[in-house]
Scaffold this motif. Structure first.
Motif, PDB file in Angstrom:
ATOM      1  N   SER A  91      16.144  30.803   8.989  1.00 41.09           N
ATOM      2  CA  SER A  91      14.943  30.318   8.324  1.00 41.09           C
ATOM      3  C   SER A  91      13.997  29.732   9.367  1.00 41.09           C
ATOM      4  CB  SER A  91      15.312  29.279   7.254  1.00 41.09           C
ATOM      5  OG  SER A  91      14.195  28.989   6.437  1.00 41.09           O
ATOM      6  N   HIS A  92      13.158  28.788   8.911  1.00 48.65           N
ATOM      7  CA  HIS A  92      12.109  28.206   9.745  1.00 48.65           C
ATOM      8  C   HIS A  92      12.103  26.687   9.595  1.00 48.65           C
ATOM      9  CE1 HIS A  92      10.787  32.082   7.969  1.00 48.65           C
ATOM     10  NE2 HIS A  92      10.575  32.388   9.231  1.00 48.65           N
ATOM     11  N   PRO A  93      11.828  25.976  10.688  1.00 48.17           N
ATOM     12  CA  PRO A  93      11.657  24.526  10.555  1.00 48.17           C
ATOM     13  C   PRO A  93      10.315  24.206   9.904  1.00 48.17           C
ATOM     14  CG  PRO A  93      11.143  25.200  12.784  1.00 48.17           C
ATOM     15  CD  PRO A  93      11.630  26.438  12.074  1.00 48.17           C
ATOM     16  N   ARG A  94      10.248  23.064   9.248  1.00 43.72           N
ATOM     17  CA  ARG A  94       8.985  22.574   8.698  1.00 43.72           C
ATOM     18  C   ARG A  94       8.223  21.812   9.782  1.00 43.72           C
ATOM     19  NH1 ARG A  94      11.949  20.327   3.265  1.00 43.72           N
ATOM     20  NH2 ARG A  94      11.958  22.304   2.119  1.00 43.72           N
ATOM     21  N   VAL A  95       6.948  21.669   9.585  1.00 39.88           N
ATOM     22  CA  VAL A  95       6.127  20.901  10.527  1.00 39.88           C
ATOM     23  C   VAL A  95       6.705  19.481  10.616  1.00 39.88           C
ATOM     24  CG1 VAL A  95       3.827  19.955  10.964  1.00 39.88           C
ATOM     25  CG2 VAL A  95       4.065  22.286  10.064  1.00 39.88           C
ATOM     26  N   GLY A  96       6.977  19.007  11.842  1.00 35.26           N
ATOM     27  CA  GLY A  96       7.521  17.669  12.057  1.00 35.26           C
ATOM     28  C   GLY A  96       9.034  17.569  11.963  1.00 35.26           C
ATOM     29  N   GLU A  97       9.718  18.665  11.699  1.00 32.51           N
ATOM     30  CA  GLU A  97      11.170  18.665  11.529  1.00 32.51           C
ATOM     31  C   GLU A  97      11.824  19.234  12.793  1.00 32.51           C
ATOM     32  OE1 GLU A  97      14.028  20.027   7.845  1.00 32.51           O
ATOM     33  OE2 GLU A  97      12.535  21.476   8.526  1.00 32.51           O
ATOM     34  N   SER A  98      12.897  18.593  13.258  1.00 30.00           N
ATOM     35  CA  SER A  98      13.604  19.123  14.424  1.00 30.00           C
ATOM     36  C   SER A  98      14.362  20.389  14.032  1.00 30.00           C
ATOM     37  CB  SER A  98      14.574  18.088  14.990  1.00 30.00           C
ATOM     38  OG  SER A  98      15.757  18.040  14.205  1.00 30.00           O
ATOM     39  N   MET A  99      14.693  21.183  15.021  1.00 20.40           N
ATOM     40  CA  MET A  99      15.410  22.425  14.749  1.00 20.40           C
ATOM     41  C   MET A  99      16.791  22.153  14.158  1.00 20.40           C
ATOM     42  SD  MET A  99      14.239  25.447  14.943  1.00 20.40           S
ATOM     43  CE  MET A  99      13.186  25.880  16.283  1.00 20.40           C
ATOM     44  N   HIS A 100      17.505  21.138  14.684  1.00 10.94           N
ATOM     45  CA  HIS A 100      18.821  20.790  14.139  1.00 10.94           C
ATOM     46  C   HIS A 100      18.705  20.333  12.683  1.00 10.94           C
ATOM     47  CE1 HIS A 100      20.572  20.906  18.212  1.00 10.94           C
ATOM     48  NE2 HIS A 100      21.727  20.977  17.586  1.00 10.94           N
ATOM     49  N   GLU A 101      17.729  19.504  12.389  1.00  9.56           N
ATOM     50  CA  GLU A 101      17.525  19.047  11.005  1.00  9.56           C
ATOM     51  C   GLU A 101      17.246  20.224  10.086  1.00  9.56           C
ATOM     52  OE1 GLU A 101      15.450  14.668  11.761  1.00  9.56           O
ATOM     53  OE2 GLU A 101      14.199  16.460  11.672  1.00  9.56           O
ATOM     54  N   ALA A 102      16.381  21.120  10.540  1.00 12.62           N
ATOM     55  CA  ALA A 102      16.013  22.279   9.727  1.00 12.62           C
ATOM     56  C   ALA A 102      17.214  23.176   9.476  1.00 12.62           C
ATOM     57  CB  ALA A 102      14.902  23.065  10.412  1.00 12.62           C
ATOM     58  N   ARG A 121      20.463  22.378   9.501  1.00 14.92           N
ATOM     59  CA  ARG A 121      21.399  21.741   8.562  1.00 14.92           C
ATOM     60  C   ARG A 121      20.852  21.756   7.138  1.00 14.92           C
ATOM     61  NH1 ARG A 121      22.167  18.204  12.989  1.00 14.92           N
ATOM     62  NH2 ARG A 121      20.720  16.701  12.109  1.00 14.92           N
ATOM     63  N   ARG A 122      19.550  21.484   6.989  1.00 14.88           N
ATOM     64  CA  ARG A 122      18.925  21.506   5.662  1.00 14.88           C
ATOM     65  C   ARG A 122      19.072  22.872   5.020  1.00 14.88           C
ATOM     66  NH1 ARG A 122      14.270  23.731   4.474  1.00 14.88           N
ATOM     67  NH2 ARG A 122      13.425  23.603   6.587  1.00 14.88           N
ATOM     68  N   ARG A 123      18.756  23.911   5.796  1.00  9.79           N
ATOM     69  CA  ARG A 123      18.738  25.253   5.226  1.00  9.79           C
ATOM     70  C   ARG A 123      20.141  25.771   4.916  1.00  9.79           C
ATOM     71  NH1 ARG A 123      15.485  27.594   1.927  1.00  9.79           N
ATOM     72  NH2 ARG A 123      15.430  29.826   2.228  1.00  9.79           N
ATOM     73  N   VAL A 124      21.132  25.411   5.734  1.00 14.16           N
ATOM     74  CA  VAL A 124      22.516  25.774   5.425  1.00 14.16           C
ATOM     75  C   VAL A 124      22.920  25.175   4.076  1.00 14.16           C
ATOM     76  CG1 VAL A 124      24.925  25.368   6.103  1.00 14.16           C
ATOM     77  CG2 VAL A 124      23.279  26.205   7.790  1.00 14.16           C
ATOM     78  N   ALA A 125      22.511  23.933   3.832  1.00 14.35           N
ATOM     79  CA  ALA A 125      22.819  23.296   2.543  1.00 14.35           C
ATOM     80  C   ALA A 125      22.079  23.983   1.399  1.00 14.35           C
ATOM     81  CB  ALA A 125      22.462  21.814   2.592  1.00 14.35           C
ATOM     82  N   GLU A 126      20.799  24.303   1.596  1.00 15.67           N
ATOM     83  CA  GLU A 126      20.000  24.927   0.537  1.00 15.67           C
ATOM     84  C   GLU A 126      20.464  26.342   0.208  1.00 15.67           C
ATOM     85  OE1 GLU A 126      15.735  22.663   1.451  1.00 15.67           O
ATOM     86  OE2 GLU A 126      16.033  24.734   2.118  1.00 15.67           O
ATOM     87  N   GLU A 127      20.804  27.112   1.229  1.00 17.52           N
ATOM     88  CA  GLU A 127      21.174  28.508   1.009  1.00 17.52           C
ATOM     89  C   GLU A 127      22.639  28.685   0.654  1.00 17.52           C
ATOM     90  OE1 GLU A 127      20.151  31.466   3.854  1.00 17.52           O
ATOM     91  OE2 GLU A 127      18.034  30.915   3.895  1.00 17.52           O
ATOM     92  N   LEU A 128      23.518  27.908   1.313  1.00 19.55           N
ATOM     93  CA  LEU A 128      24.956  28.150   1.204  1.00 19.55           C
ATOM     94  C   LEU A 128      25.724  27.029   0.515  1.00 19.55           C
ATOM     95  CD1 LEU A 128      25.382  29.569   4.809  1.00 19.55           C
ATOM     96  CD2 LEU A 128      25.606  30.891   2.685  1.00 19.55           C
ATOM     97  N   GLY A 129      25.051  25.926   0.201  1.00 20.16           N
ATOM     98  CA  GLY A 129      25.731  24.814  -0.437  1.00 20.16           C
ATOM     99  C   GLY A 129      26.754  24.152   0.476  1.00 20.16           C
ATOM    100  N   LEU A 130      26.542  24.211   1.794  1.00 14.47           N
ATOM    101  CA  LEU A 130      27.490  23.673   2.768  1.00 14.47           C
ATOM    102  C   LEU A 130      26.858  22.547   3.573  1.00 14.47           C
ATOM    103  CD1 LEU A 130      28.861  27.058   4.145  1.00 14.47           C
ATOM    104  CD2 LEU A 130      30.098  25.465   2.653  1.00 14.47           C
ATOM    105  N   GLU A 131      27.616  21.495   3.820  1.00 13.74           N
ATOM    106  CA  GLU A 131      27.185  20.408   4.686  1.00 13.74           C
ATOM    107  C   GLU A 131      27.879  20.594   6.034  1.00 13.74           C
ATOM    108  OE1 GLU A 131      24.903  18.161   3.919  1.00 13.74           O
ATOM    109  OE2 GLU A 131      24.687  18.937   1.878  1.00 13.74           O
ATOM    110  N   PHE A 140      15.052  29.830  13.294  1.00 14.54           N
ATOM    111  CA  PHE A 140      16.408  29.586  13.779  1.00 14.54           C
ATOM    112  C   PHE A 140      17.381  30.500  13.052  1.00 14.54           C
ATOM    113  CE2 PHE A 140      15.633  26.596  10.327  1.00 14.54           C
ATOM    114  CZ  PHE A 140      16.708  26.847   9.494  1.00 14.54           C
ATOM    115  N   SER A 141      18.507  30.723  13.687  1.00 13.26           N
ATOM    116  CA  SER A 141      19.619  31.459  13.087  1.00 13.26           C
ATOM    117  C   SER A 141      20.882  30.638  13.267  1.00 13.26           C
ATOM    118  CB  SER A 141      19.810  32.816  13.761  1.00 13.26           C
ATOM    119  OG  SER A 141      18.858  33.750  13.338  1.00 13.26           O
ATOM    120  N   VAL A 142      21.708  30.623  12.230  1.00 13.46           N
ATOM    121  CA  VAL A 142      22.986  29.914  12.267  1.00 13.46           C
ATOM    122  C   VAL A 142      24.105  30.917  12.016  1.00 13.46           C
ATOM    123  CG1 VAL A 142      24.402  28.101  11.222  1.00 13.46           C
ATOM    124  CG2 VAL A 142      21.910  27.790  11.403  1.00 13.46           C
TER     125      VAL A 142
END
Length: 195
Positions: free
Chosen positions: A81-92, A94-104, A48-50
């Motif tokens: 980034s990439h979604p994890r196995v069992g994770e929806s694209m939206h969840e992935a 949002r997770r990665r934006v928080a991990e990479e950019l510190g943003l919710e 995915f790309s955000v």
């Protein structure tokens, strides 16, 4: 442009991460670790790309950490980034934006999905079925220096000028996404700026 220090950030992705292998119809056909997915000509996997925009319509760009195997030290979209196995694209996303950019970012808008292949010399390739999201962000990012070396906000006009002057400084997937969004999703961008 913000320079970043590395020692206060956790490593949040690794070559052993399991990625979701898919066919051209986005049907899951298995999984493989990130290293293998990017070897040689690459294996088709979900990604995915955000693209995050502020109230002025400026896009948050990131410069990928120099140590990244593929396209290190290149400018790119806000987060990818990439979604994890069992994770929806939206969840992935949002997770990665928080991990990479510190943003919710609660509300990400899905735009479209596309397949691309890009070779990075002998080091490997990206072969992804990539879902593209946009979102509104009026906060300052706190980037993870293990992933990102710098961030900046850029207007559409300034970005177009930079792409015309030195498109080789940007990742191939971002250039494809930006061209497609500008052609097909102007109304969605306007709605986002004015929300």
């Amino acid at each position: 442009m913000t320079a970043l220090a590395r020692d206060r950030f956790a490593v949040v992705s690794s070559d052993s991460d399991e990625l979701i292998l898919v066919n051209q119809h986005d049907e899951e056909i298995g999984s493989a670790d990130k290293l293998l997915c990017h070897d040689g000509k690459g294996m088709l996997h979900r990604a995915f790309s955000v693209l995050l925009f502020n109230q002025h319509g400026e896009l948050l760009l990131q410069k990928r950490a120099a140590e990244k195997r593929l396209w290190g030290d290149f400018w790119s979209n806000s987060c990818c980034s990439h979604p994890r196995v069992g994770e929806s694209m939206h969840e992935a996303a949002r997770r990665r934006v928080a991990e990479e950019l510190g943003l919710e970012i609660a509300d990400l808008v899905y735009l479209y999905k596309f397949e691309y292949h890009a070779q990075f010399g002998e080091l490997g390739a990206e072969h992804e079925l990539c879902s593209v999201f946009i979102g509104r962000c009026d906060s300052e990012a706190e980037p993870n220096a293990n992933e990102i070396s710098a961030v900046r906000w850029l207007s559409a006009a300034a970005l177009e000028a930079e792409l015309n002057a030195d498109e080789a400084a940007f990742t191939p997937w971002f250039k494809m996404e930006w061209a497609h969004i500008n052609k097909h999703f102007k109304a969605e961008l306007e709605a986002l700026y004015n929300s």
